[in-house]
Design an enzyme around this catalytic site. Structure first.
Site, PDB file in Angstrom:
ATOM      1  N   TYR A   1       7.697 -19.470 -24.364  1.00 43.38           N
ATOM      2  CA  TYR A   1       8.611 -19.817 -24.687  1.00 43.38           C
ATOM      3  C   TYR A   1       8.847 -20.082 -26.162  1.00 43.38           C
ATOM      4  O   TYR A   1       8.667 -21.423 -26.591  1.00 43.38           O
ATOM      5  CB  TYR A   1      10.093 -20.633 -24.043  1.00 43.38           C
ATOM      6  CG  TYR A   1      10.000 -20.294 -22.767  1.00 43.38           C
ATOM      7  CD1 TYR A   1       9.548 -18.939 -21.975  1.00 43.38           C
ATOM      8  CD2 TYR A   1       9.643 -21.335 -21.600  1.00 43.38           C
ATOM      9  CE1 TYR A   1       9.930 -18.795 -20.358  1.00 43.38           C
ATOM     10  CE2 TYR A   1      10.354 -21.449 -20.001  1.00 43.38           C
ATOM     11  CZ  TYR A   1       9.960 -19.769 -19.437  1.00 43.38           C
ATOM     12  OH  TYR A   1       9.891 -19.790 -18.352  1.00 43.38           O
TER      13      TYR A   1
ATOM     14  N   PHE B   1      15.848 -18.196 -12.353  1.00 45.02           N
ATOM     15  CA  PHE B   1      17.440 -16.977 -12.598  1.00 45.02           C
ATOM     16  C   PHE B   1      17.508 -17.878 -11.594  1.00 45.02           C
ATOM     17  O   PHE B   1      18.180 -17.557 -10.284  1.00 45.02           O
ATOM     18  CB  PHE B   1      17.059 -15.187 -12.514  1.00 45.02           C
ATOM     19  CG  PHE B   1      17.120 -15.014 -13.639  1.00 45.02           C
ATOM     20  CD1 PHE B   1      16.783 -15.830 -15.109  1.00 45.02           C
ATOM     21  CD2 PHE B   1      16.952 -13.973 -14.146  1.00 45.02           C
ATOM     22  CE1 PHE B   1      16.964 -15.356 -16.500  1.00 45.02           C
ATOM     23  CE2 PHE B   1      16.302 -13.140 -14.588  1.00 45.02           C
ATOM     24  CZ  PHE B   1      15.928 -13.875 -16.019  1.00 45.02           C
ATOM     25  N   PRO B   2      18.226 -19.387 -10.866  1.00 45.57           N
ATOM     26  CA  PRO B   2      18.403 -19.992 -10.187  1.00 45.57           C
ATOM     27  C   PRO B   2      20.166 -19.800  -9.862  1.00 45.57           C
ATOM     28  O   PRO B   2      20.403 -19.797  -8.641  1.00 45.57           O
ATOM     29  CB  PRO B   2      18.249 -21.718 -10.310  1.00 45.57           C
ATOM     30  CG  PRO B   2      18.115 -21.679 -11.721  1.00 45.57           C
ATOM     31  CD  PRO B   2      17.565 -20.580 -12.249  1.00 45.57           C
ATOM     32  N   LEU B   3      20.909 -19.280 -11.435  1.00 45.11           N
ATOM     33  CA  LEU B   3      21.799 -19.233 -11.084  1.00 45.11           C
ATOM     34  C   LEU B   3      22.489 -17.833 -11.111  1.00 45.11           C
ATOM     35  O   LEU B   3      23.491 -17.515 -11.662  1.00 45.11           O
ATOM     36  CB  LEU B   3      22.720 -19.816 -11.979  1.00 45.11           C
ATOM     37  CG  LEU B   3      22.264 -21.453 -12.215  1.00 45.11           C
ATOM     38  CD1 LEU B   3      23.035 -21.993 -14.075  1.00 45.11           C
ATOM     39  CD2 LEU B   3      23.187 -21.751 -10.984  1.00 45.11           C
ATOM     40  N   GLY B   4      21.717 -16.899 -10.854  1.00 43.55           N
ATOM     41  CA  GLY B   4      21.953 -15.696 -10.514  1.00 43.55           C
ATOM     42  C   GLY B   4      22.301 -14.784 -11.985  1.00 43.55           C
ATOM     43  O   GLY B   4      21.748 -13.900 -12.626  1.00 43.55           O
TER      44      GLY B   4
ATOM     45  N   THR C   1      29.654 -11.968  -9.589  1.00 46.42           N
ATOM     46  CA  THR C   1      30.636 -11.254  -9.630  1.00 46.42           C
ATOM     47  C   THR C   1      31.581 -10.485  -8.328  1.00 46.42           C
ATOM     48  O   THR C   1      30.588 -10.876  -7.573  1.00 46.42           O
ATOM     49  CB  THR C   1      30.759  -9.736 -10.720  1.00 46.42           C
ATOM     50  OG1 THR C   1      29.682  -9.225 -10.406  1.00 46.42           O
ATOM     51  CG2 THR C   1      30.184 -10.220 -12.677  1.00 46.42           C
TER      52      THR C   1
END
Length: 282
Positions: free
Chosen positions: A59, A205-208, A213
């Protein structure tokens, strides 16, 4: 009852942690904002009770680890710093898997220097290198652990078969980090193995990553409205309810978004709400 803590290896951590990827720019390359802003977010996360901070050597590359050290040293005794090695970056879109033992040792040494510590709490193999026997890759990490340079081993982006094979080769593994969120349950078999073996599961990506949508968003909004919450908070609360071994580490470079994310730990979803959210998987 939703447990707020999990024993990772032998160390209790708060289940809702913080991830540092969003402190870097697009493609996890270079800085996203100022160093002062990044340091402020990291310090606030710990002030709010976060005890698991997840980062990686690529990162930045290297930048996120340096920011962690700048913000959080001297490290609190209850703070677990997790980092990753095994991937080399040459541009914002180039990722090269590297699992040769000598390279893994060199990457770990570099992370120790950037984090300014003598031991990394959780060192995660970012990817298995298909060109190197698994036993050699895990053996290198076991050697580092025997030398006191890492405390525990984690695995990133593994199949259920790879996890089973790894657990047969070493007892050092205490966690997995795979993609898993409200709309993506592709790692359900890996999660079941983690539950069976008492391993932590850090969903990335815990929030997608913007996936909420259409019908899914409408359903999440229904639950969110009942709690005066946001979609992101419901997505995180669902993970905390889904399994006691799930340890989400959402990332952000915004203090306001950090506060929002961490407030999700206080949400309690009822059976009907969980049933509705469970039905949203692809």
């Amino acid at each position: 009852m939703v447990s707020e803590t999990f024993v990772l290896g032998g160390v209790p951590v708060r289940r809702l942690g913080y991830g540092t990827a969003q402190l870097t720019g697009p493609g996890y390359w270079g800085p996203r904002g100022t160093r002062a802003d990044a340091v402020a977010v990291l310090r606030r996360a710990v002030e709010r009770g976060v005890t698991l901070v997840d980062t990686a050597d690529n990162y930045g590359p290297g930048l996120a680890e340096e920011l962690v050290a700048e913000a959080l040293r001297p490290y609190r005794e209850d703070l677990v710093i997790a980092t990753k090695g095994g991937v080399v970056r040459t541009s914002d879109s180039a990722w090269h898997v590297e699992g040769r033992p000598e390279r893994l040792r060199a990457m770990c040494e570099a992370s120790l220097r950037r984090l300014r510590t003598d031991r990394i709490d959780l060192y995660q193999l970012h990817r298995f290198d298909p060109g190197v026997p698994m036993a050699e890759q895990l053996g290198a990490l076991d050697e580092l652990r025997a030398q006191g340079k890492i405390r525990y081993v984690g695995l990133d982006s593994v199949t259920a078969g790879q996890l089973s094979e790894a657990l047969a080769l070493t007892s050092s593994v205490v966690s997995v980090q795979n993609r898993f969120h409200l709309l993506d349950r592709g790692s359900a078999a890996v999660l079941e193995l983690c539950e069976a073996h008492g391993l932590g599961f850090l969903p990335w990506f815990p929030l997608g990553n913007g996936a909420l949508t259409g019908r899914a968003a409408a359903s999440v909004d229904t639950v969110a409205a009942a709690h005066g919450a946001t979609r992101a908070q419901i997505a995180l609360a669902w993970l905390l309810h889904r399994s006691p071994v799930l340890l989400p580490t959402p990332g952000t470079g915004s203090l306001a978004h950090l506060e929002e994310n961490l407030d999700a730990a206080a949400l309690r979803l009822d059976a009907a709400e969980l049933s509705l959210l469970d039905s949203l998987a692809d």
